[in-house]
Design an enzyme around this catalytic site. Structure first.
Site, PDB file in Angstrom:
ATOM      1  N   ASP A   1       0.996  -1.310   0.028  1.00  0.00           N
ATOM      2  CA  ASP A   1       0.066   0.055   0.078  1.00  0.00           C
ATOM      3  C   ASP A   1       0.938   1.042  -0.049  1.00  0.00           C
ATOM      4  O   ASP A   1       2.098   1.097  -0.123  1.00  0.00           O
ATOM      5  CB  ASP A   1      -0.972   0.117   1.118  1.00  0.00           C
ATOM      6  CG  ASP A   1      -2.368   0.502   0.829  1.00  0.00           C
ATOM      7  OD1 ASP A   1      -2.420   1.860   0.577  1.00  0.00           O
ATOM      8  OD2 ASP A   1      -3.302   0.081   1.098  1.00  0.00           O
TER       9      ASP A   1
ATOM     10  N   HIS B   1      -2.860   3.150  -4.593  1.00  0.00           N
ATOM     11  CA  HIS B   1      -2.455   2.393  -3.426  1.00  0.00           C
ATOM     12  C   HIS B   1      -0.857   2.074  -3.655  1.00  0.00           C
ATOM     13  O   HIS B   1      -0.630   0.960  -3.040  1.00  0.00           O
ATOM     14  CB  HIS B   1      -3.162   1.436  -2.580  1.00  0.00           C
ATOM     15  CG  HIS B   1      -4.434   2.321  -1.997  1.00  0.00           C
ATOM     16  ND1 HIS B   1      -4.393   3.178  -0.964  1.00  0.00           N
ATOM     17  CD2 HIS B   1      -5.866   2.064  -2.150  1.00  0.00           C
ATOM     18  CE1 HIS B   1      -5.605   3.583  -0.751  1.00  0.00           C
ATOM     19  NE2 HIS B   1      -6.469   2.757  -1.586  1.00  0.00           N
TER      20      HIS B   1
ATOM     21  N   GLU C   1      -9.759   2.380  -5.339  1.00  0.00           N
ATOM     22  CA  GLU C   1      -9.294   3.917  -4.834  1.00  0.00           C
ATOM     23  C   GLU C   1      -8.167   4.310  -5.763  1.00  0.00           C
ATOM     24  O   GLU C   1      -7.093   4.897  -5.158  1.00  0.00           O
ATOM     25  CB  GLU C   1      -9.134   4.170  -3.336  1.00  0.00           C
ATOM     26  CG  GLU C   1     -10.463   3.747  -2.663  1.00  0.00           C
ATOM     27  CD  GLU C   1     -10.020   3.743  -0.961  1.00  0.00           C
ATOM     28  OE1 GLU C   1     -11.036   4.450  -0.305  1.00  0.00           O
ATOM     29  OE2 GLU C   1      -9.047   3.362  -0.479  1.00  0.00           O
TER      30      GLU C   1
ATOM     31  N   TRP D   1      -8.192  -3.329   8.474  1.00  0.00           N
ATOM     32  CA  TRP D   1      -7.220  -2.132   8.068  1.00  0.00           C
ATOM     33  C   TRP D   1      -6.820  -1.538   9.346  1.00  0.00           C
ATOM     34  O   TRP D   1      -7.172  -1.487  10.421  1.00  0.00           O
ATOM     35  CB  TRP D   1      -8.214  -1.202   7.210  1.00  0.00           C
ATOM     36  CG  TRP D   1      -8.843  -1.747   6.230  1.00  0.00           C
ATOM     37  CD1 TRP D   1     -10.041  -2.146   6.011  1.00  0.00           C
ATOM     38  CD2 TRP D   1      -8.072  -2.032   5.101  1.00  0.00           C
ATOM     39  NE1 TRP D   1     -10.394  -2.675   4.951  1.00  0.00           N
ATOM     40  CE2 TRP D   1      -9.137  -2.501   3.992  1.00  0.00           C
ATOM     41  CE3 TRP D   1      -6.844  -2.042   4.480  1.00  0.00           C
ATOM     42  CZ2 TRP D   1      -9.069  -3.067   2.831  1.00  0.00           C
ATOM     43  CZ3 TRP D   1      -6.593  -2.373   3.175  1.00  0.00           C
ATOM     44  CH2 TRP D   1      -7.665  -2.925   2.310  1.00  0.00           C
TER      45      TRP D   1
HETATM   46  C1  ACM Z   1     -10.759  -0.458   0.618  1.00  0.00           C
HETATM   47  O1  ACM Z   1     -11.271  -0.468   2.146  1.00  0.00           O
HETATM   48  N1  ACM Z   1     -10.224   0.404   0.285  1.00  0.00           N
HETATM   49  C2  ACM Z   1     -11.021  -1.828  -0.138  1.00  0.00           C
END
Ligand code: ACM
Ligand code: ZN
Length: 760
Positions: A193, A266, A329, A470
């Protein structure tokens, strides 16, 4: 096998009298099996028991044997044929599901039947839950029973982001153990990322030197003003040897690892290491804070060469079917300004930059397919047309899942509303800092993974579910465990058990017993079971406090004088009617003590309370709060997390609220609050209109108020009007619109969240 954490139940040696069998306990199995019947009698497990396994199940059989030795301290006698007083692993071809099993405990024999080693392994996970916790004993009695079991979904996953924060190899193994224990079968490992590249790629040493480290890290919340940084270099990566070790460990536990190599977005960490991969060739840094970044891979030939070379090293490490290519994103700003990209759009006859994203993904898919693997990607891979063989991970709600399934693509359900375990799980103020949002256990448990828009045939494309961790706000393994548990347990039951068996009360009851197992495994779970669920609602046209405990067999005691409830406070039996503004405090007790923490519900009486309200449209099904009553029940939402019963969420829609008073009423102000969490796509509206009919002259008056959108989390709105008398009030809330470029979720519709409408 011997020293792994998986089998490390903390063992309490008993002092004397060990030879007496423990009483057979009622097993509280999670995930709940399909069929479960208890019978009279017990099987005595001691060192006189022999063991036999058919050759087809011998690996799991041996695993089982080691487990018995580790846990109970004695070895079973190996026997070449199954006999009385034995444990028998029986190969049974008639079991339909590859992952299914039967477990029969009878006074003379325990039989585990399966068609595959994997099925037998899941039988072993159930068997563990038949044994008492924390016991090293030479005799254990196990209640006679029959279990027939098989999973509902083939994909049962947990995700972990190791880019934002990284965790040790030992912890990754423990995480895999936890996944396997819950009969989940997939670990989605988010390896790259903007904030760090975490897998060794030998051909590209700068990934290890540059992309794996950031100069410092944001501390506190992203929305703190000013933002704070710790000033410390952070990073690291997993070597390919470590990856191999982890993959082997996982495969021994029937957990498939899906590695995620993000593209085209990312990817700032990789571009920091190799600036030629971006569109500008300018130097950039590994990101030190969270968000969505504009430096994404430029679809140049050298980028594709880089990604193909990376995948050439990644693919051989992971034996599973899938490679996750991210896809989420990816702001198109750089591509819009890039001559090469614009020419490519023309040359390939693409519609726009979304077409270019689709081109990018389809090209990578072709490469990955040529290596015998499938791609899986976040639902943005649907943009501009889905790559032919892709599986979609639906995270922005369920729309992506519906679109994918209807076009014959398989999907995994992991919507933010029900599967993002980085959101708060309790509204207690002392929860560890989280990204925002509110996703309590009950909501996870009640997740229906099959979108209602799908037919029965289309629903077959739903492979299963996944919980996501996350780690922007999660820097230690203890915090990972806290956020994952118990929500991953609820998700595991959604993944495994039949929908007809789902009962939250029963689940929490089993969970309260399962806590002891989690303690024994040294898992730092969150325990909110002894908290109260409460709201102000109406019963027979009367406003009431409605309180509930989560687990059965417990008592609620409460006060209305702002004191903390204790054993002598009044016991709550049923709804409490309310007349005036009240601060209610309540807590859960057993017969001797308070169990949880105090729950506070502040009821603030105002003129809209008890009126008739209509709401158009209804709130989004993922964020219904307590429905329209929640807007006029005298209770405001939590200040730091939207998504509780008082916050209603609307996605991309304008909202009209009508309030009708039962008689002409003097009013002088209308106020409410909007949540503003731009990282989660939640935006306060820019404009609100209020209309009311003046009872005296019948005229309708309109007022429009602009709202300055700023960085605060809560945006209050208050319209003061000269005192008028009215019986009819309308509030028109205009959705913020499309999220602008450069912000998280750019190009998507914004959410509107509002809480109480206070009329004075
Ligand atoms: C994400 O939460 N950007 C997949
Ligand atoms: Zn470019």
């Amino acid at each position: 096998m011997r020293s792994n954490i998986f089998f490390k139940f903390i063992i309490f040696l008993c002092l004397f009298g060990c030879s007496k069998p423990q009483p057979a306990v009622r097993p509280y199995i999670i995930p709940i099996p399909n069929e479960f019947n208890m019978q009279e009698g017990v099987f005595i497990l001691d060192k006189n028991v022999s063991f036999h396994s058919d050759i087809q199940l011998i690996t799991t059989g041996n695993f089982f044997n080691n487990y018995i030795e580790e846990t109970l301290g004695f070895k079973l006698i190996m026997h070449s044929i199954p006999n009385r007083n034995s444990i028998y692993f029986q190969y049974d071809e008639s079991i339909v599901n590859e992952e299914g099993y039967e477990l029969i405990v009878d006074t003379s024999q325990i039989t585990i039947k399966a068609k595959t080693e994997k099925g037998a392994f899941y039988a072993l996970q159930t068997f563990r839950q038949l044994l008492p916790v924390n016991i090293k004993n030479d005799q254990i009695s196990i209640r006679n029973l029959t279990i027939k079991d098989a999973p509902r979904f083939v994909y049962r996953g947990m995700h972990l982001d190791v880019s934002r924060h990284m965790f040790s190899v030992d912890f990754i193994k423990k995480y895999i153990d936890m996944i396997a224990m819950l009969k989940m079968n997939t670990f989605h490992w988010h390896l790259t990322d903007d904030q760090g590249w975490r897998i060794e790629i030998k051909q590209y040493p700068e990934l290890q030197k540059v992309a794996a480290f950031r100069d410092e890290t944001l501390i506190g919340h992203y929305s703190d003003s000013p933002q704070q940084f710790d000033g410390e270099k952070y990073g690291g990566f997993y070597t390919q040897e470590e990856v191999k070790e982890i993959v082997k460990y996982a495969s021994e536990r029937y957990v498939t690892i899906i590695p995620e190599i993000e593209m085209p977005g990312h990817s700032q960490a990789a571009i920091a290491a190799y600036p030629n991969l971006g569109c500008t060739n300018k130097d950039t840094k590994v990101a030190t804070k969270w968000g969505v970044f504009e430096d994404i891979y430029c679809p140049k030939e050298e980028t594709f060469t880089f990604l193909e070379n990376v995948l050439d090293e990644v693919i051989p490490l992971f034996p599973g079917k899938y490679i996750h290519i991210g896809g989420d994103e990816a702001p198109k700003t750089r591509w819009k300004d890039c001559k090469y990209c614009q020419e490519l759009i023309k040359k390939e006859d693409l519609k726009d930059e979304h077409g270019l994203q689709s081109y990018f993904i389809a090209r990578m898919e072709k490469y990955i397919n040529s290596k015998g693997k499938h791609i899986i990607g976040w639902d943005e891979i649907l943009e501009g047309g889905l790559a032919p063989n892709a599986t979609v991970m639906s995270w922005r709600g369920t729309k992506g899942a519906v679109e994918a399934a209807k076009s014959g693509h398989t999907v995994v359900m992991t919507p933010t509303s029900h599967a993002y375990f980085d959101y708060y799980q309790s509204d207690n103020e002392d929860e560890p800092l989280a990204i925002g949002g509110f996703l309590p256990l009950k909501k996870v448990y009640n997740f229906n993974p099959i979108p209602e828009e799908l037919t029965k045939e289309e629903a077959k494309y739903v492979l299963g579910v996944q919980g996501n961790i996350w780690t922007e706000y999660i820097s230690t393994s203890e915090e990972v465990e806290y956020m994952a548990f118990p929500r991953a347990i609820a998700m595991a039951e959604t993944a495994w058990s039949k929908s007809r068996q789902r009962d939250y009360q029963d689940f929490t009851y089993r969970l309260s017993h399962f806590h002891k197992r989690l303690d024994a495994l040294n898992i730092n779970y969150a325990n909110h079971l002894y908290e109260i669920e409460g709201e102000v609602t109406t019963r027979n046209n009367q406003l009431v406090f409605d309180l509930q405990t989560i687990v059965r067999d417990k008592t609620i005691r409460y006060t209305v004088d702002e004191s903390s409830p204790n054993m002598s406070s009044t016991e709550y039996k049923s709804y409490l009617p309310i007349e005036n503004s009240t601060i209610l405090k309540a807590a859960v007790f057993d017969d001797t003590k308070k169990l949880g923490r105090d729950f506070t519900l502040i009821f603030n009486k105002h003129k809209a309370v008890g009126t008739k309200i209509t709401l158009d449209p209804k709130p989004h099904k993922a964020y219904p709060g307590s429905g329209k009553i929640g807007l006029i029940n005298g209770v405001s939402g939590n200040d730091t997390r939207y998504g509780d019963k008082e916050w209603l969420g609307f996605w991309g829609k304008d909202v009209t609220i009508t309030i009708e008073f039962d008689k002409p009423t003097k009013i002088s102000s209308v106020s409410t609050r909007f949540y503003n969490a731009n990282g989660q796509w939640v935006y306060a509206p820019k404009e609100i209109g209020v209309s009311y009919v003046n009872t005296e002259d019948g005229r309708t008056l309109h007022k429009i108020a602009q709202i300055q959108n700023n960085d605060a989390t809560l945006i209050p709105f208050k319209l003061e009007i000269e005192e008028i008398t009215t019986q009819h009030l309308e509030i028109h809330i205009k959705n913020y619109g499309i999220i602008p470029d450069g912000f998280q979720g750019a190009g998507n519709k914004a959410w509107t969240f509002l809480d109480e409408i206070i009329v004075k």
